[in-house]
Design a protein around this motif. Structure first.
Motif, short mmCIF file in Angstrom:
data_model
loop_
_atom_site.label_atom_id
_atom_site.label_comp_id
_atom_site.label_asym_id
_atom_site.label_seq_id
_atom_site.Cartn_x
_atom_site.Cartn_y
_atom_site.Cartn_z
N UNK A 70 0.88 -1.20 -0.16
CA UNK A 70 -0.15 -0.07 0.00
C UNK A 70 0.71 1.39 0.16
N UNK A 71 0.29 2.35 -0.32
CA UNK A 71 1.00 3.52 -0.46
C UNK A 71 1.71 3.90 1.24
N UNK A 72 0.59 3.60 2.28
CA UNK A 72 0.92 3.60 3.61
C UNK A 72 2.18 2.81 3.84
N UNK A 73 2.30 1.76 3.37
CA UNK A 73 3.61 0.94 3.40
C UNK A 73 4.57 1.44 3.04
N UNK A 75 5.39 4.54 2.41
CA UNK A 75 5.75 5.56 3.28
C UNK A 75 6.41 5.35 4.48
N UNK A 76 5.89 4.18 5.08
CA UNK A 76 6.70 3.59 6.13
C UNK A 76 8.10 3.13 5.96
N UNK A 77 8.33 2.43 4.48
CA UNK A 77 9.74 2.28 4.11
C UNK A 77 10.65 3.31 3.93
N UNK A 78 9.93 4.42 3.27
CA UNK A 78 10.64 5.60 3.01
C UNK A 78 11.13 6.41 4.37
N UNK A 79 10.15 6.61 5.12
CA UNK A 79 10.73 6.98 6.42
C UNK A 79 11.64 6.35 7.25
N UNK A 80 11.47 5.05 7.30
CA UNK A 80 12.65 4.33 8.07
C UNK A 80 13.90 4.30 7.59
N UNK A 81 13.99 4.80 6.08
CA UNK A 81 15.38 5.02 5.60
C UNK A 81 15.82 6.30 5.49
N UNK A 85 8.68 9.62 -0.12
CA UNK A 85 8.32 8.80 -1.21
C UNK A 85 7.58 9.73 -2.14
N UNK A 86 7.98 9.62 -3.68
CA UNK A 86 7.20 10.56 -4.39
C UNK A 86 6.35 9.41 -5.61
N UNK A 87 5.35 9.66 -5.80
CA UNK A 87 4.30 9.08 -6.74
C UNK A 87 3.92 9.81 -8.01
N UNK A 88 3.96 9.16 -8.99
CA UNK A 88 3.75 10.38 -10.01
C UNK A 88 2.75 9.43 -11.17
#
Length: 90
Positions: A70-73, A75-81, A85-88
């Motif tokens: 999911x997008x939420x997941x 975001x969690x990955x991006x924040x964790x590292x 997150x950018x989606x286009x």
């Protein structure tokens, strides 16, 4: 053109097949991208998962395209590292 390429081209003429094929390719591309980020950070899947706060099996499934996050997941990955997150749409 190889026999495989000819066969794939014929299959891609079917709209239903093409839609499924493109979705699978996107999952695989996401997995390749996540794998590259992890390698750039010199982390194992376990270390990467711990850094993000998720189970290592999800990283494995994500990297192989077996998990559609999911997008939420993401975001969690991006924040964790420490990334954003950018989606286009293209």
């Amino acid at each position: 053109m190889t026999n495989y390429e000819k066969h794939r081209a014929r299959l891609l003429e079917c709209p239903e097949f093409r839609a499924g094929y493109e979705q699978e390719m996107q999952s695989l591309q996401l997995g390749i991208h996540i794998n590259a980020i992890r390698h750039d950070l010199s982390l194992t899947q376990k270390q990467f998962a711990e850094k993000i706060g998720i189970d290592q099996s999800l990283i494995s499934k994500l990297e192989t395209g077996e998990y559609n996050p999911s997008v939420q997941f993401l975001h969690k990955v991006a924040n964790g590292i420490g990334k954003t997150l950018h989606i286009e749409f293209r």
